[in-house]
Write a protein that holds these residues in place. Sequence first.
Motif, PDB file in Angstrom:
ATOM      1  N   PRO A  35       0.911  -1.743  -0.200  1.00 24.93           N
ATOM      2  CA  PRO A  35       0.078   0.155  -0.467  1.00 24.93           C
ATOM      3  C   PRO A  35       1.140   1.058  -0.343  1.00 24.93           C
ATOM      4  CG  PRO A  35       0.093  -1.280   2.126  1.00 24.93           C
ATOM      5  CD  PRO A  35       0.955  -2.118   1.345  1.00 24.93           C
ATOM      6  N   HIS A  36       0.243   2.442  -0.498  1.00 24.04           N
ATOM      7  CA  HIS A  36       0.943   3.689  -0.564  1.00 24.04           C
ATOM      8  C   HIS A  36      -0.015   4.114  -0.748  1.00 24.04           C
ATOM      9  CE1 HIS A  36       4.738   1.582  -2.011  1.00 24.04           C
ATOM     10  NE2 HIS A  36       3.249   0.791  -3.062  1.00 24.04           N
ATOM     11  N   ALA A  37       0.671   5.983   0.404  1.00 21.66           N
ATOM     12  CA  ALA A  37      -0.241   6.764   0.461  1.00 21.66           C
ATOM     13  C   ALA A  37      -1.076   8.175  -1.059  1.00 21.66           C
ATOM     14  CB  ALA A  37      -0.113   7.524   1.213  1.00 21.66           C
ATOM     15  N   TRP A  38      -0.026   7.719  -1.485  1.00 21.40           N
ATOM     16  CA  TRP A  38      -0.713   8.448  -3.168  1.00 21.40           C
ATOM     17  C   TRP A  38       0.258   7.494  -4.171  1.00 21.40           C
ATOM     18  CZ3 TRP A  38      -4.026  12.733  -3.826  1.00 21.40           C
ATOM     19  CH2 TRP A  38      -4.061  13.225  -2.830  1.00 21.40           C
ATOM     20  N   HIS A  39      -0.868   8.082  -5.597  1.00 17.94           N
ATOM     21  CA  HIS A  39      -0.283   7.233  -6.508  1.00 17.94           C
ATOM     22  C   HIS A  39      -0.136   8.056  -7.647  1.00 17.94           C
ATOM     23  CE1 HIS A  39      -0.933   2.666  -5.177  1.00 17.94           C
ATOM     24  NE2 HIS A  39      -2.037   3.730  -3.908  1.00 17.94           N
ATOM     25  N   VAL A  40       0.714   7.650  -8.468  1.00 11.82           N
ATOM     26  CA  VAL A  40       1.335   8.276  -9.657  1.00 11.82           C
ATOM     27  C   VAL A  40       0.722   7.336 -10.912  1.00 11.82           C
ATOM     28  CG1 VAL A  40       2.741  10.139 -11.041  1.00 11.82           C
ATOM     29  CG2 VAL A  40       2.682   9.935  -8.448  1.00 11.82           C
ATOM     30  N   LEU A  41       0.719   7.538 -11.880  1.00 10.98           N
ATOM     31  CA  LEU A  41       0.623   7.039 -13.781  1.00 10.98           C
ATOM     32  C   LEU A  41       0.960   8.312 -14.345  1.00 10.98           C
ATOM     33  CD1 LEU A  41      -0.056   4.861 -14.908  1.00 10.98           C
ATOM     34  CD2 LEU A  41      -2.464   6.169 -15.978  1.00 10.98           C
ATOM     35  N   ILE A  42       2.064   7.813 -15.078  1.00  9.22           N
ATOM     36  CA  ILE A  42       3.295   8.296 -15.691  1.00  9.22           C
ATOM     37  C   ILE A  42       2.764   8.274 -16.769  1.00  9.22           C
ATOM     38  CG2 ILE A  42       5.590   9.664 -16.555  1.00  9.22           C
ATOM     39  CD1 ILE A  42       5.848   9.348 -13.004  1.00  9.22           C
ATOM     40  N   GLU A  43       3.033   9.141 -18.408  1.00 11.09           N
ATOM     41  CA  GLU A  43       2.671   8.553 -19.333  1.00 11.09           C
ATOM     42  C   GLU A  43       3.777   9.423 -20.045  1.00 11.09           C
ATOM     43  OE1 GLU A  43       0.054   6.485 -21.784  1.00 11.09           O
ATOM     44  OE2 GLU A  43      -0.092   8.165 -23.724  1.00 11.09           O
ATOM     45  N   VAL A  44       5.184   8.663 -20.846  1.00 15.53           N
ATOM     46  CA  VAL A  44       5.883   8.952 -21.441  1.00 15.53           C
ATOM     47  C   VAL A  44       5.421   8.923 -22.890  1.00 15.53           C
ATOM     48  CG1 VAL A  44       8.543  10.320 -21.689  1.00 15.53           C
ATOM     49  CG2 VAL A  44       6.847   9.079 -19.636  1.00 15.53           C
TER      50      VAL A  44
END
Length: 483
Positions: free
Chosen positions: A280-289
Amino acid sequence: MTSPSDTFLAAAAAVLGPRGLTTDPDLLSPWLTDWRGRFTGRACALASPTSTAEVAALVRVCREHGVPIVPQGGNSGMCGGATPDDSGTALLLSLRRLDRIDPINTDARQVTCGAGTILENLHNAAEAVGLRFPLTLGGKGSATVGGLVSTNAGGTQVLRHGSMRALVLGLEAVLADGSVFSALTPLKKDNRGFDLKQVLIGSEGTLGIVTAATLRLVPAVAERVVVWVGLSSLQRARALLLACEDRLGTALEGFEVMPASSVAAVLAYEPGARAPLAEPHAWHVLIEVVADATGAADLRERTETAIAAAFEQGLVDDAVIASGEAQAEALWRIRESIPSAERAQGPAVQHDISVPVERMPDFVDAAVAEVEGRFPGVRAVAFGHLGDGNVHFHALAPKGTEAQPWYSGTGKEISALIHDRVVEWAGSISAEHGIGQLKRDELERLGDPVSLALMRQIKHALDPAELLNPGKLVTLAPHGPTA
């Protein structure tokens, strides 16, 4: 105002033909409630023209008979901007049959299409000739070009390509007197006074009815890399964004943030959805390059290097890089499913807000704490386009809450609080969804008086009788509060 007469309906039917006008309640009903289910209205009829000429002729008939017009595209808006009021006097004007896509000009990298063109169909047409239209959003299967123009829509690629204002090269619209503003042919330089198309973009159908647009296209994606990151705070997400911009430059196209609760809601709601990370993580980031053919060869390597450097800086706790298109699409489905998963949980008030990009992490922390502290049982979440300084700040009612009383009571108090704080932080109460009828009174309460006066002057000049989408965005006279 009395209901439109049979004379008006006969005149409208004469313009539109047998398929172009209906008063059948069963055919009208699906289009009288907004996507979020907050507003339901009535209409005297549903008009479905097939050309700009028919729209112009219909507007002239409406003007002659004093019948208000509510333009509607895919009915996927978030602020009730395409829903009529409950008087039953307005004509609901569907632009969905204006769905032509002209041959794409591959040399100029542009396309002209009708207002009713569905965004996904536009994507497919551009892809077929090796190009793409660089704006996408979760509702791409129903959202139309006219609606996107009228609300100055954003989406997940604004970080690199901008909102619709940056993508519209030319515009055609029918004005309140039935005349046609035609400026579809774009010029790189044109200094003949006001850029009138920009006045119409984002005006939500209150100044003119968009019937067609010429749009900017870009080279097709030759390679893309999608990364899912887990980290401890929104402040670290902001630092990660800056690090990615430094290392990846214009290849960075998407940067979406999600709290743990939003991801958990999707995993519980969507059949087959799987957690991208083991812990588990407090925040998630979705990155697209992404890269076109000129930068595709080393894109994955550059992305891996950027993420490795972020690990070394202590910005990232865990990450996974999609191994292929199927996994990349699965990661994006989690992000795009947040609104539907949230709606299944019960009533919520949604705030499409922006503050200066560098202040957004601190704003979210402060606003979440204040909302949850002042309204026991309410859960506040923020997700979305951190790189644009725009998040969707939602407040979810306690389980078992009856929707309408909560919306008109506690929900309205929460919205007022959030909007007050946004203004205090030098932000905007509408970053990309528009004002519609949902936020019209809040705009009146909090908007800059000079800006509001200018908007009213423009409205009065172009639509003095307020026949175009009345009660939305800005009105010429004071208006009572909305539901």
